[in-house]
Scaffold this motif. Structure first.
Motif, PDB file in Angstrom:
ATOM      1  N   LYS A  14       9.943   6.932   3.347  1.00 47.87           N
ATOM      2  CA  LYS A  14      10.817   7.840   4.259  1.00 47.87           C
ATOM      3  C   LYS A  14      10.139   9.105   4.432  1.00 47.87           C
ATOM      4  O   LYS A  14      10.206   9.941   5.150  1.00 47.87           O
ATOM      5  CB  LYS A  14      12.203   7.892   3.785  1.00 47.87           C
ATOM      6  CG  LYS A  14      12.992   6.436   4.064  1.00 47.87           C
ATOM      7  CD  LYS A  14      13.618   6.366   5.263  1.00 47.87           C
ATOM      8  CE  LYS A  14      14.074   5.080   5.397  1.00 47.87           C
ATOM      9  NZ  LYS A  14      14.235   4.105   6.357  1.00 47.87           N
ATOM     10  N   THR A  15       9.477   9.769   3.210  1.00 44.73           N
ATOM     11  CA  THR A  15       9.100  10.934   3.118  1.00 44.73           C
ATOM     12  C   THR A  15       7.588  11.014   2.793  1.00 44.73           C
ATOM     13  O   THR A  15       7.180  10.132   2.444  1.00 44.73           O
ATOM     14  CB  THR A  15       9.847  11.780   2.039  1.00 44.73           C
ATOM     15  OG1 THR A  15       9.389  11.152   0.733  1.00 44.73           O
ATOM     16  CG2 THR A  15      11.449  11.836   2.225  1.00 44.73           C
ATOM     17  N   LEU A  16       7.143  12.151   3.292  1.00 43.12           N
ATOM     18  CA  LEU A  16       5.768  12.677   3.032  1.00 43.12           C
ATOM     19  C   LEU A  16       5.830  14.271   2.562  1.00 43.12           C
ATOM     20  O   LEU A  16       6.188  15.070   3.309  1.00 43.12           O
ATOM     21  CB  LEU A  16       4.827  12.638   4.346  1.00 43.12           C
ATOM     22  CG  LEU A  16       3.324  13.188   4.316  1.00 43.12           C
ATOM     23  CD1 LEU A  16       2.682  12.397   3.300  1.00 43.12           C
ATOM     24  CD2 LEU A  16       2.566  13.071   5.456  1.00 43.12           C
ATOM     25  N   ALA A  17       5.371  14.217   1.280  1.00 40.91           N
ATOM     26  CA  ALA A  17       5.279  15.719   1.281  1.00 40.91           C
ATOM     27  C   ALA A  17       4.012  16.298   0.930  1.00 40.91           C
ATOM     28  O   ALA A  17       2.847  15.656   0.591  1.00 40.91           O
ATOM     29  CB  ALA A  17       5.922  15.750  -0.538  1.00 40.91           C
ATOM     30  N   LEU A  18       3.622  17.621   1.409  1.00 41.68           N
ATOM     31  CA  LEU A  18       2.609  18.106   1.219  1.00 41.68           C
ATOM     32  C   LEU A  18       1.961  18.674  -0.067  1.00 41.68           C
ATOM     33  O   LEU A  18       3.079  18.978  -0.866  1.00 41.68           O
ATOM     34  CB  LEU A  18       2.525  19.576   1.944  1.00 41.68           C
ATOM     35  CG  LEU A  18       2.442  19.287   3.531  1.00 41.68           C
ATOM     36  CD1 LEU A  18       2.608  20.872   4.074  1.00 41.68           C
ATOM     37  CD2 LEU A  18       1.251  18.811   4.106  1.00 41.68           C
ATOM     38  N   PRO A  19       0.945  18.336  -0.497  1.00 40.54           N
ATOM     39  CA  PRO A  19       0.521  18.723  -1.874  1.00 40.54           C
ATOM     40  C   PRO A  19       0.532  20.228  -2.242  1.00 40.54           C
ATOM     41  O   PRO A  19       0.300  21.004  -1.281  1.00 40.54           O
ATOM     42  CB  PRO A  19      -0.774  18.399  -2.033  1.00 40.54           C
ATOM     43  CG  PRO A  19      -1.012  17.194  -1.095  1.00 40.54           C
ATOM     44  CD  PRO A  19      -0.218  17.559   0.085  1.00 40.54           C
ATOM     45  N   ARG A  20       1.176  20.718  -3.436  1.00 42.68           N
ATOM     46  CA  ARG A  20       1.211  22.171  -3.768  1.00 42.68           C
ATOM     47  C   ARG A  20       0.007  22.693  -3.402  1.00 42.68           C
ATOM     48  O   ARG A  20       0.124  24.052  -2.924  1.00 42.68           O
ATOM     49  CB  ARG A  20       1.639  22.214  -5.419  1.00 42.68           C
ATOM     50  CG  ARG A  20       1.934  23.596  -5.677  1.00 42.68           C
ATOM     51  CD  ARG A  20       3.359  23.734  -5.599  1.00 42.68           C
ATOM     52  NE  ARG A  20       3.722  25.351  -6.106  1.00 42.68           N
ATOM     53  CZ  ARG A  20       4.467  26.220  -5.355  1.00 42.68           C
ATOM     54  NH1 ARG A  20       4.914  25.710  -4.078  1.00 42.68           N
ATOM     55  NH2 ARG A  20       4.514  27.280  -5.824  1.00 42.68           N
ATOM     56  N   ALA A  21      -1.247  22.097  -3.881  1.00 39.96           N
ATOM     57  CA  ALA A  21      -2.469  22.938  -3.465  1.00 39.96           C
ATOM     58  C   ALA A  21      -2.433  23.374  -1.997  1.00 39.96           C
ATOM     59  O   ALA A  21      -3.081  24.321  -1.809  1.00 39.96           O
ATOM     60  CB  ALA A  21      -3.585  21.983  -4.063  1.00 39.96           C
TER      61      ALA A  21
END
Length: 130
Positions: A14-21
């Protein structure tokens, strides 16, 4: 400095997170308010209130991306096999080109796009969307 990241997404999740970098390198990690612009197939994420310098950098990035995509689309239109082509194509008006702005269509043609190949690519894509 332009950095290119490739993200892989499992459509079942359900989700996609942007990498912190990504957020750190873009300078967005400390931004409290972000502007998100969406179009089918793309997302543009910026600080909500851009400085003049940031506006210039975003425009430069968009222009270089647009140039690369224009060349890619023109090349793809020339690579359509001859066996798939049907004949001459009228540019403008109704039909497969009606979704393209006339100036954008002229830009593609000046970049070497093949009108018949472009028509076929757009027709096939339209059939897939239905």
């Amino acid at each position: 400095m332009t950095i290119y990241f490739k993200l892989y997404h499992a459509p079942g999740r359900k989700t996609l997170a942007l990498p912190r970098a990504v957020l750190q390198l873009s300078g967005l990690s400390e931004a409290e308010e972000l502007g998100l612009r969406l179009e089918s197939g793309c997302v543009l994420l910026t600080r909500n209130r851009l400085t003049a310098g940031e506006c210039g950098r975003v425009i430069r990035l968009l222009l270089s991306t647009a140039t690369m995509l224009t060349a890619r689309l023109a090349r793809a239109s020339r690579e359509v096999p001859e066996t798939r082509r049907t004949g001459s194509v009228a540019v403008g008006g109704d039909g497969p080109f009606c979704g393209l702005d006339d100036r954008f269509l002229l830009l593609l043609l000046s970049a070497g796009a093949d009108p018949e190949g472009l028509r076929l690519l757009l027709t096939l894509e339209g059939a897939e969307d239905e």
